[in-house]
Scaffold this active site. Structure first.
Site, PDB file in Angstrom:
ATOM      1  N   SER A 289      -1.679  -0.426 -18.845  1.00  9.47           N
ATOM      2  CA  SER A 289      -2.840  -0.392 -17.951  1.00  9.47           C
ATOM      3  C   SER A 289      -2.901   0.955 -17.234  1.00  9.47           C
ATOM      4  CB  SER A 289      -2.741  -1.502 -16.896  1.00  9.47           C
ATOM      5  OG  SER A 289      -3.260  -2.702 -17.414  1.00  9.47           O
TER       6      SER A 289
ATOM      7  N   HIS B  94       0.822  -1.209   0.000  1.00 14.72           N
ATOM      8  CA  HIS B  94       0.000   0.000   0.000  1.00 14.72           C
ATOM      9  C   HIS B  94       0.855   1.257   0.000  1.00 14.72           C
ATOM     10  CE1 HIS B  94      -3.326  -2.608   2.023  1.00 14.72           C
ATOM     11  NE2 HIS B  94      -3.406  -2.653   0.718  1.00 14.72           N
ATOM     12  N   HIS B  95       2.134   1.123  -0.372  1.00 12.01           N
ATOM     13  CA  HIS B  95       2.969   2.344  -0.326  1.00 12.01           C
ATOM     14  C   HIS B  95       2.471   3.352  -1.352  1.00 12.01           C
ATOM     15  CE1 HIS B  95       5.014   0.722  -3.864  1.00 12.01           C
ATOM     16  NE2 HIS B  95       5.610   1.869  -4.019  1.00 12.01           N
TER      17      HIS B  95
ATOM     18  N   LYS C 143      -2.381  -2.710  -8.012  1.00 14.60           N
ATOM     19  CA  LYS C 143      -2.594  -3.058  -9.419  1.00 14.60           C
ATOM     20  C   LYS C 143      -2.034  -4.435  -9.693  1.00 14.60           C
ATOM     21  CE  LYS C 143      -3.880  -1.551 -13.512  1.00 14.60           C
ATOM     22  NZ  LYS C 143      -4.670  -2.776 -13.615  1.00 14.60           N
TER      23      LYS C 143
ATOM     24  N   LYS D 231      -2.583  -8.786  -6.886  1.00 18.91           N
ATOM     25  CA  LYS D 231      -2.819  -9.892  -7.837  1.00 18.91           C
ATOM     26  C   LYS D 231      -4.045 -10.663  -7.394  1.00 18.91           C
ATOM     27  CE  LYS D 231      -0.875 -11.608 -11.555  1.00 18.91           C
ATOM     28  NZ  LYS D 231      -0.098 -10.861 -12.568  1.00 18.91           N
TER      29      LYS D 231
ATOM     30  N   LYS E  76       7.685  -4.393  -9.996  1.00 16.77           N
ATOM     31  CA  LYS E  76       7.523  -4.058 -11.413  1.00 16.77           C
ATOM     32  C   LYS E  76       7.053  -2.609 -11.571  1.00 16.77           C
ATOM     33  CE  LYS E  76       5.704  -7.526 -13.457  1.00 16.77           C
ATOM     34  NZ  LYS E  76       4.816  -8.550 -14.008  1.00 16.77           N
TER      35      LYS E  76
END
Ligand code: NAD
Length: 472
Positions: free
Chosen positions: A363, A65-66, A71, A107, A95
């Protein structure tokens, strides 16, 4: 080949620890970066078409949650388990950091083999899964934004969007709750091929580095490179296609049912259509068959691109891999033992967590498009074309010469959405490649490119946490 008891998350943690010692962060920050912040396990019933009830096992993991939203894609596969989803979520954090996408990693996974369910059953599963995510605030344009992954695509993303919007009437940014949508549903042009194109841009940049190519005993550039690709799905197909279009020779391809080889090169679209009509990659005219799909990994080539699933190259088959470069298009295709073997032999492993970042990068562009409610290029295309026509007219008038028609078309062209998406992706992948290579060069003790990529990622996430003031 793949050992089912192998912890994928454990492998990610091992790679992280290997890199952490080259960073300045103390133990507490490193632990915080490494842990999964939230793990949501879900079970719900599905009434199958034959009337039987089945319990579906599903997950959503928010690794970090930084930065928010989180995503990461949603995977439909029989092998899905919590460890795997945690590992993939962690990779997403690193990533995103490497390619400067301001998201935390997430994920999702549903433990089903999608081939064994009807479209109606898959729709019910996807919609119910979305409803479960909504209940716990595990989806939303500002909290957590899923995308396609193995076994899912635009269709599933459209179902997710429809379920989300139905349950959030009037939410103006609702389209940003998921990416990888069809263009008609708020998707962005270029997302479908983005991961494969990013794989190509990343590997092309490495191939253009004379010092790296000299070390591997290869010529500079992509042209003429002999490439083998495992998995002809979204990522594999597009990676192979972009390599072929750039003048490389795709000599080997593997799918679930086996592998094929042709030293003169295979035409990707012809193989793809052959599989569509015959149901198999095998018996493609002019190619040699290999019954075991894993044989492709051991074929003689310059670049091997595993683009199917994780742990396909381990300590067992790594010594038989002949490629000089491995481009990890899939997530986690190599175990740490395979990594060690390749580092020893000087085989260059271009790591997953940056190489396949094209999907999340585009995205991000899609999400920005959804929040801005306007197609890329809409405002400036005509203006640019008018300006270019004017400049060209002035040059022709002053020089008394006319440019050729094809050149005129090229110069006049104002950017379409897909042009802007491709160029944004190209810039991102080129910058990321150099950033990682520079980190590697800056510290000769860093043993491989994966470790260098982790160093870059850890430094960025560490800075972000530190600047959040959590660790004063
Ligand atoms: P996909 O479902 O579109 O394609 C995967 C293909 O691999 C399928 O055609 C499948 O039949 C084939 N396959 C499975 N096992 C195989 C084997 N042992 N040998 C040969 N072929 C095999 O999935 P995808 O979206 O292309 O994802 C592939 C990999 O790329 C995954 O690791 C995924 O996490 C990663 N990835 C995907 C994206 C994306 O945007 N889709 C982004 C980043 C990373």
């Amino acid at each position: 080949m793949s050992d089912k008891h192998y912890s994928f998350f454990g492998a990610v943690e091992r790679s992280f620890d290997k890199a952490a010692k080259y960073t300045k962060w103390d133990k507490g920050i490193l632990e915080q970066i490494k842990e999964c912040n939230a793990v949501y396990q879900i079970r719900f019933p599905l009434k199958r078409d034959d009337g039987n009830i089945e319990v579906i096992e599903a997950y959503r993991v928010q690794h970090s949650h930084h930065k928010t939203p989180c995503k990461g894609g949603i995977r439909f596969a029989a092998e899905v388990n919590q460890d795997e989803v945690m590992a993939l979520a962690a990779l997403m954090t690193y990533k995103c950091a490497i390619v400067n996408v301001p998201f935390g990693g997430g994920k999702g996974g549903i433990k089903i083999n999608p081939k064994k369910y009807s479209a109606y059953e898959l729709e019910k599963i996807t919609r119910r899964y979305t409803a479960e995510l909504i209940k716990k605030n595990f989806i939303g344009p500002g909290t957590d934004v899923p995308a396609p992954d193995y076994g899912t695509g635009e269709r599933e993303m459209a179902w997710i969007l429809d379920t989300y919007t139905a349950m959030h009437p009037g939410e103006i940014d609702a389209a940003g709750c998921v990416t990888g949508k069809p263009v008609t549903q708020g998707g962005v042009r270029g997302r479908r091929e983005a991961t494969g194109l990013g794989v190509f841009f990343g590997l092309r940049e490495v191939c253009n580095m004379p010092d790296v190519m000299a070390r591997l005993g290869l010529n500079v550039g992509v042209e003429g490179k002999r490439v083998v690709v495992q998995g002809l799905g979204n990522v594999g197909y597009h990676s192979a296609k972009f390599f072929q279009d750039a003048g490389a020779k795709v000599v080997g391809l593997a799918e679930y049912e086996g592998a094929i080889w042709n030293n003169d090169g295979l035409d990707i679209d012809a193989v793809f259509n052959h599989r569509k009509t015959t149901g198999s990659i095998l018996n493609f005219p002019g190619a040699t068959n290999f019954e075991k799909n894993g044989d492709a990994l051991e074929m003689d080539c310059d670049i091997l691109i595993p683009a199917a699933l994780e742990n396909v190259i381990d300590g067992d088959n790594a010594p038989r891999v002949k490629a000089k470069m491995i481009g990890e298009a899939a997530n986690g295709p190599l175990t740490p033992e395979a990594d060690e073997e390749f580092a020893k032999r000087g085989v260059l492993v271009v790591p997953d967590m940056y190489l396949n970042a094209g999907g999340v990068t585009v995205s991000y562009f899609e999400w920005l498009k959804n929040l801005s409610h306007v197609r890329y290029g809409r405002l400036e295309k005509r203006f640019t074309e008018n300006l270019n026509a004017h400049i060209l007219g002035q040059i022709e008038e002053l020089s008394g010469k006319k440019v050729k028609d094809d050149e005129r078309e090229f110069i006049m062209h104002g950017p379409d959405e897909v042009d802007l998406v491709y160029s944004g992706l190209e810039e991102t992948m080129i910058n990321a490649t150099h950033e990682i290579m520079n980190a590697w060069k800056a510290n000769p003790e860093i043993p491989d490119m994966r470790t260098a990529a982790y160093v870059v990622a850890i430094n960025k996430v560490g800075t972000s946490y530190a600047e959040l003031g959590i660790f004063p």
